[in-house]
Write a protein that holds these residues in place. Structure first.
Motif, PDB file in Angstrom:
ATOM      1  N   TYR A  37     -12.340 -11.409  12.197  1.00  0.00           N
ATOM      2  CA  TYR A  37     -13.502 -12.271  11.991  1.00  0.00           C
ATOM      3  C   TYR A  37     -14.790 -11.447  12.010  1.00  0.00           C
ATOM      4  O   TYR A  37     -15.664 -11.625  11.168  1.00  0.00           O
ATOM      5  N   ILE A  38     -14.900 -10.534  12.965  1.00  0.00           N
ATOM      6  CA  ILE A  38     -16.093  -9.690  13.068  1.00  0.00           C
ATOM      7  C   ILE A  38     -16.240  -8.823  11.825  1.00  0.00           C
ATOM      8  O   ILE A  38     -17.342  -8.659  11.297  1.00  0.00           O
ATOM      9  N   GLN A  40     -15.150  -9.511   8.820  1.00  0.00           N
ATOM     10  CA  GLN A  40     -15.549 -10.385   7.715  1.00  0.00           C
ATOM     11  C   GLN A  40     -17.046 -10.691   7.784  1.00  0.00           C
ATOM     12  O   GLN A  40     -17.747 -10.627   6.773  1.00  0.00           O
ATOM     13  N   GLU A  41     -17.525 -11.033   8.976  1.00  0.00           N
ATOM     14  CA  GLU A  41     -18.940 -11.347   9.137  1.00  0.00           C
ATOM     15  C   GLU A  41     -19.803 -10.122   8.843  1.00  0.00           C
ATOM     16  O   GLU A  41     -20.873 -10.232   8.254  1.00  0.00           O
ATOM     17  N   LYS A  43     -19.065  -7.722   6.761  1.00  0.00           N
ATOM     18  CA  LYS A  43     -19.052  -7.536   5.309  1.00  0.00           C
ATOM     19  C   LYS A  43     -20.037  -8.489   4.641  1.00  0.00           C
ATOM     20  O   LYS A  43     -20.781  -8.091   3.742  1.00  0.00           O
ATOM     21  N   VAL A  44     -20.086  -9.730   5.087  1.00  0.00           N
ATOM     22  CA  VAL A  44     -21.038 -10.702   4.538  1.00  0.00           C
ATOM     23  C   VAL A  44     -22.464 -10.209   4.772  1.00  0.00           C
ATOM     24  O   VAL A  44     -23.312 -10.254   3.873  1.00  0.00           O
ATOM     25  N   TYR A  45     -22.726  -9.705   5.968  1.00  0.00           N
ATOM     26  CA  TYR A  45     -24.063  -9.214   6.308  1.00  0.00           C
ATOM     27  C   TYR A  45     -24.439  -8.016   5.432  1.00  0.00           C
ATOM     28  O   TYR A  45     -25.550  -7.964   4.879  1.00  0.00           O
TER      29      TYR A  45
END
Length: 66
Positions: A37-38, A40-41, A43-45
């Motif tokens: 999850y971290i 993924q977040e 990568k979005v950032y």
């Protein structure tokens, strides 16, 4: 009797170890999910920062130079 202990005492000890192992497995699975999850977040950032940087560069190129 097993090793001088009643069978039910031996089973309780076995269940305690089994419970500890299952808790350890659950903890590792939770850490793996949290790490995913971290990532993924993150990568979005990073993608958001990259898009903003590209937009700024495009705006700079559009502005006429003096």
């Amino acid at each position: 009797m097993i090793l001088g202990l009643p069978w039910w005492v031996f089973m309780m000890i076995l269940f305690i170890f089994l419970s500890g192992y299952m808790a350890f497995r659950a903890m590792r699975a939770e850490q793996k999910l949290e790490k995913h999850y971290i990532e993924q977040e993150g990568k979005v950032y990073i993608d958001r920062i990259r898009q903003e940087r590209e937009q700024r560069q495009e705006q700079k190129q559009r502005q006429p130079s003096h």
